[in-house]
Design an enzyme around this catalytic site. Structure first.
Site, short mmCIF file in Angstrom:
data_model
loop_
_atom_site.label_atom_id
_atom_site.label_comp_id
_atom_site.label_asym_id
_atom_site.label_seq_id
_atom_site.Cartn_x
_atom_site.Cartn_y
_atom_site.Cartn_z
N GLY A 150 0.81 -1.21 0.00
CA GLY A 150 0.00 0.00 0.00
C GLY A 150 0.85 1.25 0.00
N CYS A 151 0.18 2.39 0.13
CA CYS A 151 0.85 3.68 -0.01
C CYS A 151 1.70 4.04 1.21
CB CYS A 151 -0.17 4.76 -0.31
SG CYS A 151 -1.60 4.78 0.80
N TYR A 152 1.13 3.94 2.40
CA TYR A 152 1.90 4.23 3.61
C TYR A 152 3.09 3.29 3.75
CZ TYR A 152 -1.28 7.54 6.04
OH TYR A 152 -2.02 8.61 6.44
N THR A 155 5.91 4.00 1.16
CA THR A 155 6.65 5.20 1.52
C THR A 155 7.59 4.93 2.69
OG1 THR A 155 4.71 6.50 0.86
CG2 THR A 155 6.42 7.65 2.09
#
Length: 339
Positions: A150-152, A155
């Protein structure tokens, strides 16, 4: 490759699915053969931005129908829903790229503890490959099931991987202060993401209990080569913007470090990763918006290491990295349809 491969988008109504469809429409190696949704509508009705670009109606999910038409399926269904359909697709020879969190955690008990749901496909959980190409590029091509990050998590992990891989930082005192645009919460209406509630406001949520925490710990421990586990304090925040993730990561070095050495480390570590940009300026979410780039800068402040990073939560944080994984599985250039 003989010709375009049929792909399915299972759960086609969400924001990430829209981004995925837009990317796949310009991909020379695939054709979208099936789209499924509980909403029995045409894709261009669900996503008006697709008008004139695709003539396809959504259907109820049927594993036999998907297998007849497709070699790959992207799953855009909610957490805990993917595990109900993955086994039926794999039994029929369909390779799966799952955008949910159902196959990211290797320990079924950890999954149950954090998601409140018993994992019904432990065999798939054991076989799934974590789909972050920058770290697991070699394992992805032969995989039959990809746990798309996912995005979190993307990152956070990409921000810290060079530091833990070289064992440069204390593994128990990492702090990740991360902020997400509202689209990260999905398309389904919720009170907290209702415009009057979130506009002109900044708030933290799920402090100390966000579900991505054990995933970040797990992957970074793997990146570190095992040994002492990595344990992060991860605090997410909701920002009143449509899209984007920004993280400021704080780490304590094991010994004094120089900023220029860290920048060189990051550039070397990601030298074979076309979508990682190690930048000298302080990155901003607009720099990576609507792209598959991950932008990262490193600073040393009062002896501590600060990593500042951002990406587009719907592209590099979801649909874009899913297509990176598809490209690797097809034996095509990783950048296909993404630049």
């Amino acid at each position: 490759m003989a010709g375009p491969v049929g792909v399915a988008v299972v759960g086609a109504s969400g924001y990430a699915a829209r981004e995925l469809i837009q990317i796949l429409l310009r991909h020379p190696g695939v054709r979208i053969a099936t789209a499924t949704s509980r909403q029995d509508e045409r894709l261009d009705a669900l996503h008006p931005s697709l008008a004139g670009r695709i003539d396809l109606a959504c259907e109820p999910f049927d594993a036999d129908r998907v297998a007849e038409r497709c070699g790959f399926a992207f799953l855009g269904v909610p957490h805990t829903a993917s595990m109900a359909v993955v086994p039926s697709l794999r039994e029929r020879g369909v390779k799966v790229i799952d955008l949910s969190a159902d196959y990211r955690l290797k320990d079924a008990k950890v999954y149950e503890d954090w998601y409140g749901h018993v994992h019904s496909d432990p065999a798939g959980l054991a076989e799934a490959v974590y789909g972050l190409p920058e770290l697991f590029r070699e394992q992805i091509p032969p995989a039959e099931l990809i746990a798309n990050p996912g995005c979190y998590t993307s990152t956070s992990i990409l921000s810290l991987a060079p530091l833990v891989a070289e064992d440069l930082i204390d593994r128990k005192s990492i702090i990740i202060d991360a902020k997400s645009g509202v689209s990260g919460a999905g398309r389904s209406p919720k009170l907290t993401t209702h415009y009057p509630e979130c506009n002109e406001s900044l708030s933290a949520y799920n402090v100390g209990r966000h579900r991505h925490t054990p995933e970040i710990d797990q992957v970074l421990t793997t990146a570190a080569g095992g040994g002492e586990s990595v344990e992060v304090i991860f605090t997410p925040h909701l920002v009143p913007m449509d899209r984007g993730i920004f993280a400021t990561v704080y780490a304590t070095p094991r010994k004094p470090v120089a900023e220029h050495d860290l920048i060189e480390l990051y550039r070397l570590f990601y030298s074979a990763s076309p979508f990682v940009r190690v930048v000298s300026h302080l990155p901003a979410t607009k720099d990576s918006a609507y792209s598959n780039f991950f932008d990262v800068a490193v600073r040393v402040v009062r002896g501590r290491i600060l990593v500042l990073a951002c990406l587009d939560n719907l592209v590099k944080g979801a649909a874009g990295v899913a297509v990176q994984n598809l490209n690797l599985m097809l034996g095509m250039p990783e950048t296909t349809a993404l630049l």
